[in-house]
Design an enzyme around this catalytic site. Structure first.
Site, short mmCIF file in Angstrom:
data_model
loop_
_atom_site.label_atom_id
_atom_site.label_comp_id
_atom_site.label_asym_id
_atom_site.label_seq_id
_atom_site.Cartn_x
_atom_site.Cartn_y
_atom_site.Cartn_z
N TRP A 41 0.97 16.96 -44.85
CA TRP A 41 1.15 18.57 -44.61
C TRP A 41 2.28 18.94 -43.42
O TRP A 41 2.86 19.63 -42.72
CB TRP A 41 -0.07 18.55 -43.35
CG TRP A 41 -0.27 17.41 -42.05
CD1 TRP A 41 -0.94 16.08 -42.11
CD2 TRP A 41 -0.05 17.24 -41.37
NE1 TRP A 41 -0.63 15.40 -41.51
CE2 TRP A 41 0.14 15.89 -40.51
CE3 TRP A 41 1.71 17.58 -40.62
CZ2 TRP A 41 0.43 14.94 -38.88
CZ3 TRP A 41 2.26 16.87 -39.09
CH2 TRP A 41 1.70 15.63 -38.62
N ASN A 42 3.24 17.65 -43.14
CA ASN A 42 4.21 18.14 -42.04
C ASN A 42 4.98 18.39 -42.33
O ASN A 42 6.26 19.07 -42.01
CB ASN A 42 4.87 16.80 -41.40
CG ASN A 42 5.38 15.91 -42.46
OD1 ASN A 42 5.13 15.63 -44.12
ND2 ASN A 42 6.59 14.61 -41.85
N SER B 243 0.44 8.53 -45.95
CA SER B 243 1.55 7.66 -45.35
C SER B 243 0.79 5.92 -45.96
O SER B 243 0.50 6.49 -47.55
CB SER B 243 -0.76 7.38 -44.34
OG SER B 243 -1.49 7.45 -45.26
N GLU C 2 6.43 7.70 -51.45
CA GLU C 2 6.90 7.84 -50.59
C GLU C 2 6.06 7.74 -49.48
O GLU C 2 5.16 8.75 -49.24
CB GLU C 2 7.95 9.35 -51.13
CG GLU C 2 8.81 9.45 -51.81
CD GLU C 2 9.67 8.29 -51.51
OE1 GLU C 2 9.95 7.13 -51.17
OE2 GLU C 2 10.11 7.64 -52.90
N CYS D 171 8.76 11.86 -40.73
CA CYS D 171 8.52 10.46 -41.50
C CYS D 171 9.78 9.93 -41.32
O CYS D 171 10.01 9.12 -41.04
CB CYS D 171 8.19 11.34 -43.51
SG CYS D 171 10.25 11.55 -43.74
N GLU E 180 3.71 3.01 -37.13
CA GLU E 180 3.92 4.57 -37.56
C GLU E 180 2.87 4.98 -36.17
O GLU E 180 1.66 5.07 -37.24
CB GLU E 180 4.20 4.94 -38.83
CG GLU E 180 4.24 5.98 -38.76
CD GLU E 180 4.06 6.82 -39.99
OE1 GLU E 180 3.10 7.07 -41.02
OE2 GLU E 180 5.36 7.19 -40.64
#
Ligand code: NAD
Length: 481
Positions: free
Chosen positions: A150-151, A227, A247, A281, A381
């Protein structure tokens, strides 16, 4: 409230027969429903993949110029809508308007760049001694499943759908359930521009949709960004003959040497750690600083953190938007509470959770020092604006801290020492290395990908050649006239 048009399958906008749906609310104001999207299941995945598997050849058979023209036309549509999309993006995801504008500018640029790749699907010829011709020939892999986070809900899908379509593949796209509206907007632009029904499907939903896509035997390639936890499951679930590009997460460190200009270092840290409210990220989550300048650097960074204007990203003057949802909020709170119990000291701010009227997932840029390199805050993270300061005396200690996590996405160094800067690129085990730059921010045409648990390290994204290698098959042809 926007009821989405539904899934896009076989050229129709449809809702699943189950009628099930889910709401996405504005993270700055969780009472406001931004979109209602279909909660799809394996049934819709079956329909979407089946149709694309049967029909994508028509798209592959088009002249590369024609595919390129369609992608350029989609880029023009998105460029025309950029401002409207930026506002919708803030309401759906929670960025500031300035950050959203960067994304709505980059997305059409991506499509234009990948349009050109349709014309660069080149092969090679090999010398022979018998008068025959040996050459390689590239073609699409078939059905590509694209699963995205979503980012960057426009930018990341555009750099997957763009090259996949340029190469003549059919794509089944599953956007994040946090940003379904942005997924719809991207597909609408591509379809309006002329991507045929057989080359593109959109299936909204949650993990179940992703799992069904990964398990589908007609999917030939999976491109995933998200993730490390989910990516690792996808890797384990994918059949051995399916091409996989993952990724994933990061725990990116910025090293500040004793010779650094501390004003520059402060600006670099603020951009890396607090941009996108810490939800990038490649964002900086660890600062590894020489002991002799640690106190002063920390003081300056804390000052910047305290000055952040937290609020709804659409409001004038706001520099720091909300976290994306309650899941992010809970994770942030959990790590902040855990940090102190593991011996770290909260440097800033005084109140980490901002509590404006009307609710919203608002937190403040948060800094800890005395963080142990082995603690959860230094190892895992968080994907939120929580910055861990760690100190070192010798350069080698700094490198040990940088490399001492399972992740390998981005690392940065601030220094005036050219020798150390060159050495740093060799010493760190990350796919991105930044010298006197923030750990986040990338050129759209340069290779991008992590190492270790941040990536499958198979095919780099963004750059022309390695990216097109993922979306194409390469045959070696032996030809005697
Ligand atoms: P996520 O892994 O939770 O979800 C990503 C996508 O996977 C979503 O579409 C989700 O619905 C889907 N999904 C969830 N479970 C699945 C399953 N079992 N099988 C198949 N699909 C499944 O990630 P997120 O919260 O959306 O995004 C944040 C994460 O993404 C962070 O870890 C961040 O570092 C990472 N990220 C990485 C990059 C990069 O390029 N390395 C870029 C952006 C974000």
């Amino acid at each position: 409230m926007t009821r989405l048009r539904g899934n896009f399958i076989a050229g129709e906008w449809t809702w699943p027969g189950s009628g099930q749906s889910f709401d996405r609310t504005n993270p700055a104001n969780p009472d406001e429903v931004v979109s209602t999207a279909p909660l799809s299941s394996a049934l819709e995945v079956e329909e979407a993949v089946g149709y694309v598997a049967e029909h994508h050849h028509e798209w592959a058979a088009k002249a590369p110029e024609a595919r390129a023209d369609v992608l350029v036309a989609a880029a023009e549509i998105l460029a025309d809508q950029a401002e409207e999309l930026a506002v919708e993006l803030v309401r759906e995801e929670g960025k500031t308007l300035a950050e959203a504008r960067v994304e709505t500018t980059r997305t059409p640029q991506n499509l234009r760049f990948y349009a050109g790749e349709a014309l660069r699907m080149t092969g090679e010829t090999y010398p022979t001694g018998d008068g025959s011709l040996v050459f390689t020939k590239r073609g699409p892999v078939g059905v590509v499943a694209a699963i995205t986070p979503w980012n960057f809900p426009l930018n990341i899908p555009s750099r997957k759908l763009g090259p996949a379509l340029a190469a003549g593949n059919g794509v089944v796209f599953k956007p994040s359930e946090v940003t379904p509206l942005m997924g719809q907007r991207l597909v609408e632009a591509l379809v309006t521009a002329g991507v045929p029904a057989g080359a593109l499907a959109l299936v909204h939903g949650k993990a179940e949709v992703g799992q069904a896509l990964v398990a589908h035997d007609q999917v030939r390639a999976i491109t995933f960004t998200g993730s490390t936890h989910v990516g690792t499951m996808i890797h384990a679930a994918a059949a051995p003959d399916v091409r996989v590009q993952l990724e994933m997460g990061g725990k990116n460190a910025l090293v500040v040497l004793e010779d650094s200009d501390l004003d520059k270092a402060t600006a670099i840290i603020a951009k890396g750690a607090f941009g996108l409210s810490g939800q990038a990220c490649t964002g900086t989550s660890r600062v590894v600083v020489h002991r002799s300048v640690a106190a002063e650097l920390q003081r300056r960074v804390a000052e910047v953190a305290r000055a952040a204007r937290v609020g709804n990203g659409l409001e004038e003057g706001v520099t720091f938007g909300p976290l994306a949802n309650d899941v992010q909020m809970e994770k942030f709170c959990q790590y902040v509470e855990g940090a102190t119990s593991q011996g770290a000291r909260l440097v800033a701010p005084e109140d980490v959770v901002d509590d404006p009227p009307g609710g919203g997932y608002f937190v403040r840029p948060t800094i800890f020092d005395q963080v142990s390199p082995e603690s959860a805050l230094a190892q895992e993270e968080v994907f939120a604006p929580v910055l861990a300061f760690m100190e070192f005396d010798a350069y080698d200690e700094a490198i040990e801290i940088v490399n001492g996590t399972p992740f390998g996405l981005s690392a940065g160094l601030v220094t005036q020492d050219i020798g150390k800067a060159i050495r740093f690129a060799d010493d760190v085990s990350t796919g991105l290395v930044k010298v006197n730059q923030a750990t986040n921010g990338m050129a759209m045409n340069a290779p991008f990908g992590g190492m270790k648990m941040s990536s499958t390290q198979t095919f780099k994204e963004q750059a022309g050649a390695s990216m097109m290698a993922f979306y194409t098959n390469d045959k070696t042809v032996y030809f005697t006239p």
